[in-house]
Design a protein around this motif. Structure first.
Motif, PDB file in Angstrom:
ATOM      1  N   PHE A   1       6.435   0.424  -3.263  1.00  0.00           N
ATOM      2  CA  PHE A   1       6.036  -0.255  -4.493  1.00  0.00           C
ATOM      3  C   PHE A   1       6.897   0.208  -5.665  1.00  0.00           C
ATOM      4  O   PHE A   1       7.389  -0.603  -6.448  1.00  0.00           O
ATOM      5  CB  PHE A   1       4.553  -0.020  -4.802  1.00  0.00           C
ATOM      6  CG  PHE A   1       4.128  -0.615  -6.109  1.00  0.00           C
ATOM      7  CD1 PHE A   1       3.924  -1.979  -6.240  1.00  0.00           C
ATOM      8  CD2 PHE A   1       3.957   0.189  -7.232  1.00  0.00           C
ATOM      9  CE1 PHE A   1       3.557  -2.537  -7.458  1.00  0.00           C
ATOM     10  CE2 PHE A   1       3.598  -0.357  -8.448  1.00  0.00           C
ATOM     11  CZ  PHE A   1       3.389  -1.726  -8.562  1.00  0.00           C
ATOM     12  N   TYR A   2       7.072   1.507  -5.778  1.00  0.00           N
ATOM     13  CA  TYR A   2       7.858   2.050  -6.884  1.00  0.00           C
ATOM     14  C   TYR A   2       9.282   1.486  -6.889  1.00  0.00           C
ATOM     15  O   TYR A   2       9.796   1.060  -7.919  1.00  0.00           O
ATOM     16  CB  TYR A   2       7.902   3.580  -6.806  1.00  0.00           C
ATOM     17  CG  TYR A   2       8.805   4.184  -7.848  1.00  0.00           C
ATOM     18  CD1 TYR A   2       8.352   4.400  -9.144  1.00  0.00           C
ATOM     19  CD2 TYR A   2      10.131   4.512  -7.549  1.00  0.00           C
ATOM     20  CE1 TYR A   2       9.179   4.922 -10.118  1.00  0.00           C
ATOM     21  CE2 TYR A   2      10.965   5.030  -8.520  1.00  0.00           C
ATOM     22  CZ  TYR A   2      10.493   5.241  -9.796  1.00  0.00           C
ATOM     23  OH  TYR A   2      11.337   5.743 -10.758  1.00  0.00           O
TER      24      TYR A   2
ATOM     25  N   ASP B   1       0.800  -1.219   0.000  1.00  0.00           N
ATOM     26  CA  ASP B   1       0.000   0.000   0.000  1.00  0.00           C
ATOM     27  C   ASP B   1       0.838   1.276   0.000  1.00  0.00           C
ATOM     28  O   ASP B   1       0.311   2.355  -0.215  1.00  0.00           O
ATOM     29  CB  ASP B   1      -0.975   0.009   1.173  1.00  0.00           C
ATOM     30  CG  ASP B   1      -0.280   0.089   2.517  1.00  0.00           C
ATOM     31  OD1 ASP B   1       0.837  -0.456   2.646  1.00  0.00           O
ATOM     32  OD2 ASP B   1      -0.853   0.680   3.445  1.00  0.00           O
ATOM     33  N   ASN B   2       2.135   1.168   0.220  1.00  0.00           N
ATOM     34  CA  ASN B   2       3.004   2.342   0.232  1.00  0.00           C
ATOM     35  C   ASN B   2       3.562   2.550  -1.174  1.00  0.00           C
ATOM     36  O   ASN B   2       4.306   1.712  -1.679  1.00  0.00           O
ATOM     37  CB  ASN B   2       4.130   2.140   1.251  1.00  0.00           C
ATOM     38  CG  ASN B   2       5.056   3.324   1.320  1.00  0.00           C
ATOM     39  OD1 ASN B   2       5.728   3.647   0.342  1.00  0.00           O
ATOM     40  ND2 ASN B   2       5.111   3.962   2.471  1.00  0.00           N
ATOM     41  N   GLU B   3       3.191   3.669  -1.793  1.00  0.00           N
ATOM     42  CA  GLU B   3       3.585   3.920  -3.175  1.00  0.00           C
ATOM     43  C   GLU B   3       5.093   3.967  -3.368  1.00  0.00           C
ATOM     44  O   GLU B   3       5.609   3.514  -4.390  1.00  0.00           O
ATOM     45  CB  GLU B   3       2.968   5.223  -3.673  1.00  0.00           C
ATOM     46  CG  GLU B   3       1.477   5.119  -3.888  1.00  0.00           C
ATOM     47  CD  GLU B   3       0.880   6.404  -4.447  1.00  0.00           C
ATOM     48  OE1 GLU B   3       1.595   7.139  -5.150  1.00  0.00           O
ATOM     49  OE2 GLU B   3      -0.297   6.653  -4.165  1.00  0.00           O
ATOM     50  N   GLN B   4       5.823   4.531  -2.408  1.00  0.00           N
ATOM     51  CA  GLN B   4       7.274   4.623  -2.556  1.00  0.00           C
ATOM     52  C   GLN B   4       7.923   3.240  -2.501  1.00  0.00           C
ATOM     53  O   GLN B   4       8.836   2.939  -3.269  1.00  0.00           O
ATOM     54  CB  GLN B   4       7.855   5.527  -1.481  1.00  0.00           C
ATOM     55  CG  GLN B   4       7.439   6.978  -1.668  1.00  0.00           C
ATOM     56  CD  GLN B   4       7.913   7.875  -0.534  1.00  0.00           C
ATOM     57  OE1 GLN B   4       8.079   7.436   0.596  1.00  0.00           O
ATOM     58  NE2 GLN B   4       8.111   9.142  -0.858  1.00  0.00           N
TER      59      GLN B   4
ATOM     60  N   SER C   1      -2.892  -2.638  -4.013  1.00  0.00           N
ATOM     61  CA  SER C   1      -2.641  -1.837  -2.815  1.00  0.00           C
ATOM     62  C   SER C   1      -3.439  -2.301  -1.598  1.00  0.00           C
ATOM     63  O   SER C   1      -3.259  -1.760  -0.510  1.00  0.00           O
ATOM     64  CB  SER C   1      -2.934  -0.359  -3.097  1.00  0.00           C
ATOM     65  OG  SER C   1      -4.277  -0.198  -3.502  1.00  0.00           O
TER      66      SER C   1
END
Length: 125
Positions: free
Chosen positions: A15-16, A10-13, A33
């Motif tokens: 995941f990126y 769920d953390n975009e950073q 997410s």
């Protein structure tokens, strides 16, 4: 043929970074997410491996891993917990819930891809 990995994070950073490292190494990466979305995507995609955060909204990673293990079509799919839960006993608890691997956050970009590849069916010892 590229191996597809599903990241439930769920953390975009986070995941990126994971997606960047894995795609740079030739993997195809899909993302979810939430736990529910991840379960649905896992059943539809039948990925080579699932990277699973434990601290997810609505349904935590323990419940997601246990639910994924109920599905026969995912029986051979490695579930690798990628988590900041690093206290004594956390690893064992995550593995007991159904994960087959455990990687602590923050991930090490130098070793992350090798750590994941080690869990893939073609690379297991």
């Amino acid at each position: 043929m590229k191996k597809t990995l599903l990241i439930i994070e769920d953390n975009e950073q986070n995941f990126y970074l994971m997606r960047f490292l894995l795609e740079k190494s030739g993997f195809s990466v899909m993302g979810a997410s939430t736990g529910r979305e991840g379960i649905e995507m896992a059943l539809a995609l039948k990925p080579s491996a699932i990277l699973l955060d434990i601290q997810l909204p609505e349904m935590d990673g323990y419940a997601v891993a246990a639910e994924l293990k109920k599905h026969e079509e995912l029986a051979g799919t490695p579930i690798i917990a990628v988590t900041s839960y690093a206290m004594v006993g956390d690893r064992e608890k995550i593995l007991a819930a159904g994960s087959t691997g455990y990687i602590e956050k923050p991930i090490d970009p130098e070793t992350f891809v090798d750590d994941i590849a080690r869990h893939l069916p073609d690379n297991r010892e």
